[in-house]
Design an enzyme around this catalytic site. Structure first.
Site, PDB file in Angstrom:
ATOM      1  N   TYR A  39      -0.303  19.679 -53.746  1.00  0.00           N
ATOM      2  CA  TYR A  39      -1.488  19.747 -55.025  1.00  0.00           C
ATOM      3  C   TYR A  39      -2.156  18.424 -55.230  1.00  0.00           C
ATOM      4  O   TYR A  39      -1.658  17.552 -55.455  1.00  0.00           O
ATOM      5  CB  TYR A  39      -0.864  20.267 -56.280  1.00  0.00           C
ATOM      6  CG  TYR A  39      -1.735  20.780 -57.395  1.00  0.00           C
ATOM      7  CD1 TYR A  39      -2.054  22.104 -57.431  1.00  0.00           C
ATOM      8  CD2 TYR A  39      -2.073  19.706 -58.467  1.00  0.00           C
ATOM      9  CE1 TYR A  39      -2.885  22.454 -58.593  1.00  0.00           C
ATOM     10  CE2 TYR A  39      -2.923  20.038 -59.328  1.00  0.00           C
ATOM     11  CZ  TYR A  39      -3.393  21.130 -59.354  1.00  0.00           C
ATOM     12  OH  TYR A  39      -4.114  21.770 -60.599  1.00  0.00           O
ATOM     13  N   GLU A  66     -19.696  28.756 -80.507  1.00  0.00           N
ATOM     14  CA  GLU A  66     -19.573  27.660 -81.467  1.00  0.00           C
ATOM     15  C   GLU A  66     -20.517  27.515 -82.667  1.00  0.00           C
ATOM     16  O   GLU A  66     -20.157  27.240 -83.621  1.00  0.00           O
ATOM     17  CB  GLU A  66     -19.856  26.419 -80.635  1.00  0.00           C
ATOM     18  CG  GLU A  66     -18.676  26.162 -79.456  1.00  0.00           C
ATOM     19  CD  GLU A  66     -17.367  25.496 -80.276  1.00  0.00           C
ATOM     20  OE1 GLU A  66     -17.517  25.301 -81.382  1.00  0.00           O
ATOM     21  OE2 GLU A  66     -16.126  25.508 -79.446  1.00  0.00           O
ATOM     22  N   GLU A  73     -19.102  27.610 -86.351  1.00  0.00           N
ATOM     23  CA  GLU A  73     -19.240  26.471 -87.302  1.00  0.00           C
ATOM     24  C   GLU A  73     -20.276  26.736 -88.476  1.00  0.00           C
ATOM     25  O   GLU A  73     -20.200  26.025 -89.635  1.00  0.00           O
ATOM     26  CB  GLU A  73     -19.619  25.370 -86.441  1.00  0.00           C
ATOM     27  CG  GLU A  73     -18.657  24.853 -85.604  1.00  0.00           C
ATOM     28  CD  GLU A  73     -19.121  23.609 -84.982  1.00  0.00           C
ATOM     29  OE1 GLU A  73     -20.234  22.987 -85.035  1.00  0.00           O
ATOM     30  OE2 GLU A  73     -18.263  23.107 -83.936  1.00  0.00           O
ATOM     31  N   GLU A  96     -19.777  21.042 -94.670  1.00  0.00           N
ATOM     32  CA  GLU A  96     -21.202  21.583 -95.093  1.00  0.00           C
ATOM     33  C   GLU A  96     -22.248  21.809 -93.888  1.00  0.00           C
ATOM     34  O   GLU A  96     -21.709  21.512 -92.880  1.00  0.00           O
ATOM     35  CB  GLU A  96     -21.830  20.335 -95.763  1.00  0.00           C
ATOM     36  CG  GLU A  96     -21.329  19.912 -97.110  1.00  0.00           C
ATOM     37  CD  GLU A  96     -22.179  18.734 -97.512  1.00  0.00           C
ATOM     38  OE1 GLU A  96     -23.388  19.227 -98.088  1.00  0.00           O
ATOM     39  OE2 GLU A  96     -21.850  17.772 -97.526  1.00  0.00           O
TER      40      GLU A  96
END
Lengths: 249, 249
Positions: free
Chosen positions: B108, B162, B166, B212
């Site tokens: 690997y 996202e 948010e 906020e």
């Protein structure tokens, strides 16, 4: 395309019907479900052609659909079985919004990330620079000079490096052409950033990974062109040159 | 900036002088050396400000310089010690152009990749959508709605997800604004793709990660703005609105 979906919503994507063969994720506006899973059976273009274009689809102008591929989140790349930090066997645990491999011994969390690939659409005297690939995937086909970004280099530097390694030319990057999702690469899912560039030095010669390199006019592109993202970038470039945009899948 | 470099070449970057504090990679045109390592001592802006802008630099219009960071290629993220496939202890071996961790038992190869982050510059009625962050990095500061791309989603879908998580808003992505390298994030190096978007649904409310959220005019951006990429994207947006472009570092 007619998605199968169990969710009830006013969103246009929440239709039901005969689906296609792959698993896709849908994000639809106006639905607080947000993400739903659809299945599709082979469509009019056949499985192969559909799979060659696993990118973002807009469905009735309302939804974003992305390819999910196999059930293994490490599709293409290998799933992690042992902790790379302490060597213990990993377990699955729901963390940060989904099941992830977590180490019960040391707490290491595996985040499977898409790889970052970069390519350059290099234009010179109205022609575009293409590379005939020596190795799979896409062996023998033509593609943009491209490759993976190493962890300690920026994407622009990587694009310049890959172009130089594959074609002998040194390019200056002008702008971002677009970003494409890549989900069917055997090396694992990737995000493919395509830049626009112009040659500023070097001399044209195929690198170790290339069989041939050359500049081609928009009405004389070589065949086969491999990778959906290469085709999408080239058809867009052709359209800018006044040639009809061809379908890329 | 005056790089220290041992290489001899006609390229303008191959000057010597007092350097700065970090390690950078340089790709210079006209030099078959291609990549050289420079070291820099703290410059006129101080270490902190320089580190806040680890992106691509153009030196005398000839070179691309990218930040290398610490010696560990997995800087920020953790280096791999054990093979995630078979659990054996990894060794270092030169493969695919550099030293990489390789498993002596199963073969690997570990490729350290930058993560892929996406953000959206959402504009509505001449104002831009920003989020005040609840957590580090950048805790308490204002940034574009943004996050990491999961391995099984496209970058556009991730940007929409996202933004919804948010800010509560559902956006339509219009185009790619730009792509920025991120090298100083404690979660590891990343490539940050910033899209332009417009709201098409949802309702504005801070998600779990946000203190906020709000829309701000170009002459009334909140403070502090965190992340060099957020600042670069916003100064560009300000310039488009006719306001003077500010330095982003």
């Amino acid at each position: 395309m007619r998605p199968i979906c169990g969710a009830a919503s006013g969103c246009a994507v929440h239709a039901s019907g005969k689906g296609w063969c792959c698993a896709w994720r849908v994000q639809c506006c106006g639905s607080d479900k947000g993400e739903i899973r659809l299945t599709f059976s082979p469509g009019p273009f056949g499985r192969g052609r559909r799979l060659a274009n696993p990118g973002i689809l807009f469905y009735r102008g309302l939804s974003i659909i992305s390819y999910l591929g196999a059930k293994d989140p490490g599709m293409g790349s290998e799933p992690f079985i042992f902790c790379p930090r302490c060597g213990a066997r990993l377990t699955q645990r729901f963390m940060f919004g989904r099941e992830r491999p977590v180490c019960p011994a040391c707490g290491y969390v595996v985040f499977y990330d898409p790889k970052v690939a970069v390519g350059v659409l290099v234009e010179h005297e109205g022609k575009v620079l293409l590379v005939r690939r020596r190795y799979d995937p896409g062996k023998g086909g033509w593609a943009l000079p491209a490759g993976f970004v190493e962890i300690d280099e920026g994407p622009v530097a990587a694009a310049i490096r890959e172009c130089r390694e594959e074609t002998g030319l040194i390019v200056r990057i002008r702008s971002v052409l677009d970003v494409f999702p890549v989900s069917m690469d055997p090396r694992g899912p990737a995000v493919f950033i395509v830049y626009r560039g112009v040659p500023i030095g070097g001399s044209l010669q195929p690198g170790d990974d290339a069989l041939e390199v050359g500049f081609f006019p928009p009405d004389g592109l070589p065949s086969p062109l491999v990778f959906a993202s290469t085709r999408r970038a080239l058809w867009r470039w052709r359209r800018e040159k006044g040639f009809p945009e061809r379908r890329f899948y």
